[in-house]
Design a protein around this motif. Sequence first.
Motif, PDB file in Angstrom:
ATOM      1  N   ILE A 127       1.040  -1.031  -0.023  1.00  0.00           N
ATOM      2  CA  ILE A 127       0.102   0.028  -0.114  1.00  0.00           C
ATOM      3  C   ILE A 127       0.771   1.227   0.010  1.00  0.00           C
ATOM      4  N   GLU A 134      -6.289   0.899  -5.600  1.00  0.00           N
ATOM      5  CA  GLU A 134      -7.238   1.328  -4.764  1.00  0.00           C
ATOM      6  C   GLU A 134      -8.451   1.074  -5.415  1.00  0.00           C
ATOM      7  N   TYR A 168      -7.570  -1.208  -0.626  1.00  0.00           N
ATOM      8  CA  TYR A 168      -6.650  -1.504  -1.323  1.00  0.00           C
ATOM      9  C   TYR A 168      -6.244  -2.984  -1.702  1.00  0.00           C
ATOM     10  N   MET A 362      -4.550  -8.430  -3.873  1.00  0.00           N
ATOM     11  CA  MET A 362      -4.034  -7.021  -4.439  1.00  0.00           C
ATOM     12  C   MET A 362      -3.751  -6.887  -5.953  1.00  0.00           C
ATOM     13  N   LYS A 365      -1.406  -1.587  -9.957  1.00  0.00           N
ATOM     14  CA  LYS A 365      -2.296   0.007  -9.951  1.00  0.00           C
ATOM     15  C   LYS A 365      -2.777   0.164 -11.381  1.00  0.00           C
TER      16      LYS A 365
END
Length: 560
Positions: A127, A134, A168, A362, A365
Amino acid sequence: MKKKLSLIFTSAIFASTLLTGCMEKGNESASSSAPAELKDGKYDPPITMTIAKQLDENAGKYKEGENIDDNVLTRWAEENLGIKTKTTLLGGDAANYNTKLRLALTGSEKLPDVVPVYDTQLMSDMIESGRVKEVTDDIKKYMPERIKKVYAQYPGTFNPLVKDGKVYGLAISPNLTEGQVMLIRQDWLDELNLKAPKNIEEFEKVIAAFTNDDPDGNGKKDTYGFTFSGKDSYNTGWVSDPVMIFSAYTGKNLPHQWTENGGKVNYGSVAKGTKEALGKLSEWYKQGYLNKELGTLGAWDALAGFTEGKAGIIIGRPWLYGSVKDVEANVEGAKIKAYPFIKGVDGGKTYQSAQNNDGVFMFNKDFNNMEAFFLYYDKLYDAAFGTGDFQHGFAEDYDYDVVDGKVVFDPKQFDPPMNEVQGVGKMSFTKNTPSVDGPGKSFYDVSNGVKPDNGVLMRADAADPTTKEGYVISYENRDTLVPNAFNGAPTKTMETSWEQLQTMEKETFTKIIYGKLPLDAYDDFVKDWHEKGGKQITEEVNDWYNNATKGDIMSKMGLN
């Protein structure tokens, strides 16, 4: 007659474009190619989702000719849906996987689209790195409704993934684990005219008899009452666990675990009642009722005393019976039976540790197709719900078979027979197959007359009687399962002091049980624990808990 290997699927097909955030070709990504189009239920050209994978003993095994990126599940997805998965980060076990992931995080290597993470410090570091996505709005927009209902039950799993009101990641297949049961040598109880214990006094009476009264009838004093592991934490949470004895004196305050009570989080190993539990275990050890090597035995090693026919009681999750039942085949007359935990010294329930998830997902991005992830993820849940494409399992001749018109789950009954089932569901980006069965609802349902009309219920119905009985006990006592209230990254003081405190705890507990320290040494331990960082850590854990649970994150994700 040998059948042609096949998969049983319905005609349901994903109905939305599945793009990839990362299909490596040199240094280019899939986004630079022409977008795939859905043609007759199949993406053309095929699209790729890159994944990270921890390939440990739980992550799936493969038939000859198959591997992590070419197996029955990946071939089906490509052939029928035009979807490929490519493993671009692979670790052999937890330590190796974490090392490779950390190197990728701190270096110039591109992260895969989907990244399972199992270490809370790594979750925090990812994170902070700014390299993960996110996903608050993505969850609200794209997570299918039936999965939303699953996640809504486990709000605490999001705690380590929240920063500044944003999320996240998400837990991997959140599901309350099955509870533990006592597995007892029923033939020893019968031989000594005893009943299964229901409280601490009866438990002591039984393990004393198992030690002193020759329950196996061989004329030798070579048996003992209770085997468990004390090597790591005196709270394994799965097998060879003595936590029932601690809980008899401490209630929900379990050793090596943080428990929330009235908004305050406390560490169980320094809680009221722990001293009395250690005193009782020390008495039993001196009398020979316990495994003499308990302080050096890991959870799996502690099974040996039971499987070799020397110990009379072991505690573990209901599936443990399958790992210790050889004693019934190797020792004439041996019979194992499952029983619930004993009551506490106050007559109330005893509690045990619970797990709500194994790691988190996760995302890179730059991964811009969360809808694709959720559609694929939802497909895996067909096996958990016993519906859709995977009503009986993932693949015929792999994790189930149909023999003479009957669905069977015992691999030795397959046509042709197999030594073990293939964990097809673990061949995807999950390490463990998604489940919604909790502590054993399917076993409870079939035991109460529910018709086994899907794979989940059929598997429960096909289990051996002792395993079934254990799962029913687990489900009936699901309110005694206590998840760890602290699932975040190590606090500031933990980073410098926790290892020392844990070593001090283990040494003190073991030496007291062994009789190498007096019981009052526990009071000194508690004092030292607080002075050497424990007090500050407790404050930091409570600060973390208050911050993690404030605000209405669940509503933001549409999970309220």
